[in-house]
Write a protein that holds these residues in place. Sequence first.
Motif, PDB file in Angstrom:
ATOM      1  N   LYS A   1      -0.083   4.629  -2.470  1.00  0.00           N
ATOM      2  CA  LYS A   1      -1.039   5.659  -2.042  1.00  0.00           C
ATOM      3  C   LYS A   1      -0.375   6.645  -1.095  1.00  0.00           C
ATOM      4  N   HIS A   2       0.437   6.123  -0.168  1.00  0.00           N
ATOM      5  CA  HIS A   2       1.108   7.004   0.788  1.00  0.00           C
ATOM      6  C   HIS A   2       2.120   7.901   0.080  1.00  0.00           C
TER       7      HIS A   2
ATOM      8  N   GLY B   1       0.788  -1.221   0.000  1.00  0.00           N
ATOM      9  CA  GLY B   1       0.000   0.000   0.000  1.00  0.00           C
ATOM     10  C   GLY B   1       0.821   1.273   0.000  1.00  0.00           C
TER      11      GLY B   1
ATOM     12  N   ARG C   1       2.041   8.966  -3.003  1.00  0.00           N
ATOM     13  CA  ARG C   1       1.340  10.005  -3.749  1.00  0.00           C
ATOM     14  C   ARG C   1       0.849  11.119  -2.830  1.00  0.00           C
ATOM     15  N   SER C   2       0.463  10.780  -1.618  1.00  0.00           N
ATOM     16  CA  SER C   2       0.029  11.824  -0.689  1.00  0.00           C
ATOM     17  C   SER C   2       1.198  12.683  -0.237  1.00  0.00           C
TER      18      SER C   2
END
Length: 914
Positions: free
Chosen positions: A876-877, A873, A879-880
């Motif tokens: 997603k992190h 995962g 990209r944030s």
Amino acid sequence: MVATPLLRPPSAGWRSLGSTLHTRPAGPAKSSLHTKIAQVTSGKCRYFSTSVSKWQTDTLDRTRNIGIIAHIDAGKTTTTERMLFYSGFTRRIGDVDEGSTVTDFLPAERARGITIQSAAITFHWPPGEGAEGRQIDCDPKLPKSAVSHTINLIDTPGHADFTFEVLRSLRILDGAVCILDGVAGVEAQTEQVWHQASTYQIPRIIYVNKLDRDGAAFGRTVREVSSRLAVYPAVCQIPWFEGGNGAFVGVADAINLQGLRYKLGDDGRSVKMLSLEQLEVEEPPLARELRNARVALVELLSEKDDAIVEEFFECDENHLAVSSMAIISSLRRCVLDQSSQVIPVFAGASFRNMGVQPLLDSVVNLLPSPPESPDPEVSIGGVTGGLRRLLSGDLILEQTEKASAPVKGKKKKKTTALADPRDAISKLQSCALAFKVVNDPKRGVLVYVRVYSGSLDRHSLLFNTNLHLSERAPRLLKMYANQAVEVDSIPAGHIGVVVGLKHARTGDTLLSYAGNKPTPPEPLTSLQLRPIDVPPPVFFTSVEPHSLSEEKRMHETLALLLREDPSLHVSIDEESGQTLLSGMGELHLEIARDRLINDLKAKASMGQIEISYRETGLGASNVVTKIFDKEVAGRRGKAGCTAVVEPIDDRDLSEVADEDTLLAETVEGNQIVIRAPGLQVERSSRNDEEASPLLPPGLEVSSLRAALQNGALAALARGPQFTFPMHNTRTTLTVNPEEHLFGSDTTTSALSAAARQATSAALRDLLSGPGTVMMEPVMNVIISVDEASLGSVVHDISSSRGGHIISLDEEVPLSATDASNTPIEDAARPIDPKRVYAPPDPFESPSIGNDVPTAVSRPRTITAKVPLKEMVGYLKHLRSLTAGRGTFVMSVDRFENMSTPRQKAVLAELRGGF
């Protein structure tokens, strides 16, 4: 390259209308292979009807087997859609965002807008009859793109989870087009697929895409090609920005010294061509830069090709006077000779329909035909070499000499006696590689094959060297545009489809032998075309049927998935009885889950993704001896064995082997050594069989070896403390004939049980001694971020995720490996970008040095080693942290011992104690 109207026959894909060149899509060829194709009486090129045998021979030079390789979201599928449209394969341009593309046909691909499975498409360029005619007496002044060619195109995935899909597709290619994002430049996954293509010595050209977007920098990208990919970029086209700093409107061709201007918002079929003289009037800055590009191109080629030097002197050392055909021929020689390190670079914007037709011309003009492609690697009986050496008989002679040499601890299989080993090659009818398996709802299972030698005929018996079984090929198809034409044979160098094979999988080698023999003589049964090692899976999830009645259907659908994708693995957990599906990454398993449940309609549920942990000892165990003595199925079995387990150190296996060693082999990360002191192994000089007078009747040395090995492997599958499989462990089994063999009571099953008990006892002995520790997979991670996000990403990796930063902005990561386990550190040394010509970028920000911008958008590369668990995962992190601009790729490095605090935390999470 785009030729002038006078250099093209009327049937080509471009025709002149005044000062504007128009392209027209043409439909698929309607004529049969057995009928008259066409006859052109005007001009210098003629076609005539031909038989299938002549078609097989004469048209091979007019075939291109190419692939599209790139980083994710570089525009591979978008470019492919334009190629299909301009060639007449489709009547409308598909859109990735709308999910209407031809090559991305899976529902999961259309929903996500990415390529998951490689897709094979056949079309003709320029539009016409393709390779169904035969060109004779063609004017040598014409480029190859003046006559229609057959192009077999493979659109490959760009996501890191599907690197293995790219790798197996590269095996059947003769050439490749590497697409670069003009904004992002050379990205991490681009380097991976580039090195994979280098592994198979595939000639390549580069297409810089997305030059219409804000921030596009063609010059910077060209310099990155030299520094990151270690090649000399031969700039064949430069971008055309209106007024020098306006919108991207076309390309300027340094080969033909002309500008190609596209109409904004058009479908790209209307192209205005301007000569160098016209450009000097309308676009003086572009004309000056085009002259510079031509000078740089001729200078670069003159360093690598003697023929262009002679042409240059004949033109009175005038760079502009060198003919375009001389440059095309020189570029082609440099592309085919990869030692030159010259890679042609083209420009365009596929989404705006600009630059795709010249790219297709360059594919035909520069990339090799099947006879010109590098000799594919084959493996036969443990000997590797080129396919041409195999067909000539030299490789099989080398294998025979190697096989005749005695090998200690190994029993030779019985082989078919041949007066001359080369006789086996002379009767080999065809050799093909199955590179793709598709489950078609109408036609059934379609097996896409690339034929490398001979001719694959209908109804021939195909021997599968991977599965060691034979299947008959009832139907053969040749794909032409949107229709499948049934054919009697597929000749060498071509790609076709076999319908009706029940067992063939992706990556299998298929042979047909004279007389339709079900099994060819050895060593042909071990022949492997371009062998590839499937990397071990690191993600796995459980698959459970909704009911017992659905279990059979679930396993059938899983078998279909495995035929299409060998990097997926299915196993049964002996302890829990669960079916485990394992793969190469998080997205890989997510896609497999979607296909299983939504596409194949399996009534099953999927568990959460888990990490594959391992266990290893911290020291050596004591010597443990076990005697198995039990009655099984009414028959008494008795055997003994002594075992010692220890962690693997840096010693080589040859150092632990001696004259008493029966086996020394590495299996699944563990080493198994079997010793039998005093066994007195004798080898027959006639058939090289092994025997020993001390063995009980009916028990052979090979059976003894296999039974002990299987017993040890069974014990190593479960660790003594954490129940994870053992890894990095050496198991030494010792069998003393006087103490551990008991006459007729000693059977193979008894020996296997004794080895399993002894190994398990030795593993348990570790708990009272040095103990064991958990191991976890650690990944090589290459993260691409901008300057503004560098600090936060480095801090997150080193502190929150327990990773280690290896380097920043290393152009070639020293320890990274690709899916083929080829070290990137073996690549060629980078080329100084200052020696490379690159046109100035009108929108480039101020920089320090050559190509290092000072803006916060400066791209940075982080190389780190991070535990796999922390990467689940992570996208997603990331990209944030980077406002959506960060990307990363990762590959398995190794299993490493876990620290005590981390081990406790992982165990607590696995047991549900948060």
